[in-house]
Write a protein that holds these residues in place. Structure first.
Motif, PDB file in Angstrom:
ATOM      1  N   ASP A 171       0.833  -1.213   0.000  1.00  0.00           N
ATOM      2  CA  ASP A 171       0.000   0.000   0.000  1.00  0.00           C
ATOM      3  C   ASP A 171       0.864   1.257   0.000  1.00  0.00           C
ATOM      4  N   THR A 172       0.299   2.331  -0.584  1.00  0.00           N
ATOM      5  CA  THR A 172       1.113   3.530  -0.822  1.00  0.00           C
ATOM      6  C   THR A 172       0.464   4.824  -0.341  1.00  0.00           C
ATOM      7  N   GLY A 173      -0.499   4.735   0.576  1.00  0.00           N
ATOM      8  CA  GLY A 173      -0.998   5.942   1.210  1.00  0.00           C
ATOM      9  C   GLY A 173      -1.854   6.826   0.324  1.00  0.00           C
ATOM     10  N   VAL A 174      -1.986   8.091   0.728  1.00  0.00           N
ATOM     11  CA  VAL A 174      -2.941   9.025   0.129  1.00  0.00           C
ATOM     12  C   VAL A 174      -2.380   9.756  -1.082  1.00  0.00           C
ATOM     13  N   ASN A 211       1.149   5.621  -5.658  1.00  0.00           N
ATOM     14  CA  ASN A 211       1.466   4.837  -6.856  1.00  0.00           C
ATOM     15  C   ASN A 211       2.092   5.714  -7.924  1.00  0.00           C
ATOM     16  N   THR A 212       1.674   6.982  -7.932  1.00  0.00           N
ATOM     17  CA  THR A 212       2.101   7.900  -8.985  1.00  0.00           C
ATOM     18  C   THR A 212       2.580   9.211  -8.385  1.00  0.00           C
ATOM     19  N   ILE A 213       3.306   9.954  -9.196  1.00  0.00           N
ATOM     20  CA  ILE A 213       3.737  11.305  -8.842  1.00  0.00           C
ATOM     21  C   ILE A 213       3.445  12.227 -10.019  1.00  0.00           C
ATOM     22  N   ASP A 214       3.405  13.517  -9.726  1.00  0.00           N
ATOM     23  CA  ASP A 214       3.159  14.531 -10.752  1.00  0.00           C
ATOM     24  C   ASP A 214       4.487  14.892 -11.425  1.00  0.00           C
TER      25      ASP A 214
END
Length: 312
Positions: A80-83, A132-135
């Motif tokens: 899991d990777t949080g908010v 899961n992702t970044i901007d």
């Protein structure tokens, strides 16, 4: 909410588990979090719940948002990777435009994004997939460029474009899929699974539906020691004491209760360390049978970064 920057580690057999806490603190009234457990239930168990899991002065459940790093068979696995940070979550005041930095927290635990081999999303709710992702210059891209992202197929169908009826979906669900799941698919890093999925000789995913259609548990076994990461099957120790009580976030409360009892039975019988997604305090514990019910066993003993400093 209060931040806990200390790195905590558990070793089971040949597997190392590192706890990375984004935040923890009072969240919502206990009776709202677990609708089947009224304030009397929380008060009757105050000695077990306060202060780590319940603030009795304000009747607020205490939760944590955390990622578990599992080092197993040469792999680095995130559970899991949080908010996430800066996300549009208008239906979730605790998560809307929240600013955090899980990547910095992981770095303090010795984990760089390129080190991660596998990301496990136990289910596809907002607070389990956000990092899961970044901007990257206005586009969402996978935060862990070398990782396979293991996504429950049933959740991907429910929350994604495969759910053509839109039944059971809110606007936040669509936003979560668009910024945290769809980019992983576009990058070719998503792996959909159902039933069971073996990661390595120590780690196996199993379907555990109820909280969401694709909710999963991750089982660990190494040299006779066992653990089970249960995601959101449990939000509070109250649900160990009263396993028929599902959280307000469960899409199928009856199904979640059935799965919860099955998982607790196995955890008690096979001496699995129970590792929920949101328990504050030590975060993980053993479960004991109490007749046809369950009780709380010992909490996990963590090795901290301060312990390592003292060993030098």
């Amino acid at each position: 909410m209060n931040k806990d920057n200390d790195t905590q580690t558990i070793v089971l057999g040949d597997v190392e588990i590192i706890r990375v806490v984004e935040w923890q603190g009072p969240f919502v009234p206990g009776r709202d979090l677990v609708p089947g457990a009224d304030t009397r239930v929380w008060k009757d168990n105050e000695d077990l719940l306060a202060p780590d899991h319940w603030d009795p002065d304000h009747d607020l459940a205490v939760l944590a948002l955390q990622t578990w790093v599992v080092r197993s068979a040469g792999r680095t696995v995130l559970v899991d990777t949080g908010v996430g940070s800066g996300r549009e979550r208008p239906g979730s005041p605790h998560f809307h435009h929240r600013q955090g930095d899980l990547l910095a927290d992981l770095a303090r635990a010795g984990v760089r994004p390129e080190d991660v081999d596998t990301v496990v999303n136990t289910h596809l709710h907002a607070d389990h997939v956000g990092w899961n992702t970044i901007d990257a210059d206005g586009a969402w891209v996978p935060a862990f460029p070398n990782a396979r992202y293991l996504l429950p197929a049933a959740d991907d169908h429910h929350f994604g474009p495969g759910n053509t009826t839109g039944k059971g979906l809110g606007e936040d669900d669509r936003l979560v899929y668009e910024d945290s799941i769809a980019p992983v698919h576009r990058a070719g890093q998503a792996v959909l699974w159902e039933g069971t999925h073996r990661i390595d000789e120590h780690l196996t995913l199993e379907a555990a539906p109820g909280h969401t259609p694709g909710s999963a548990v991750l089982r660990l076994e190494s040299r006779g020691e066992r653990a089970v990461f249960v995601g959101d099957l449990l939000h509070s120790p109250v649900q160990i004491l009263h396993p028929s009580c599902s959280s307000c976030f469960c899409l199928d409360p009856d199904g979640a209760a059935t799965t919860r009892r099955r998982v607790l039975e196995r955890a008690a019988d096979q001496h699995e360390l129970l590792i929920p997604a949101h328990f504050a305090g030590p975060g993980a514990l053993e479960v004991r049978r109490r007749g046809t019910d369950f009780g709380l066993g010992p909490w996990a003993a963590h090795r901290t970064s301060e312990d390592d400093d003292r060993d030098v």
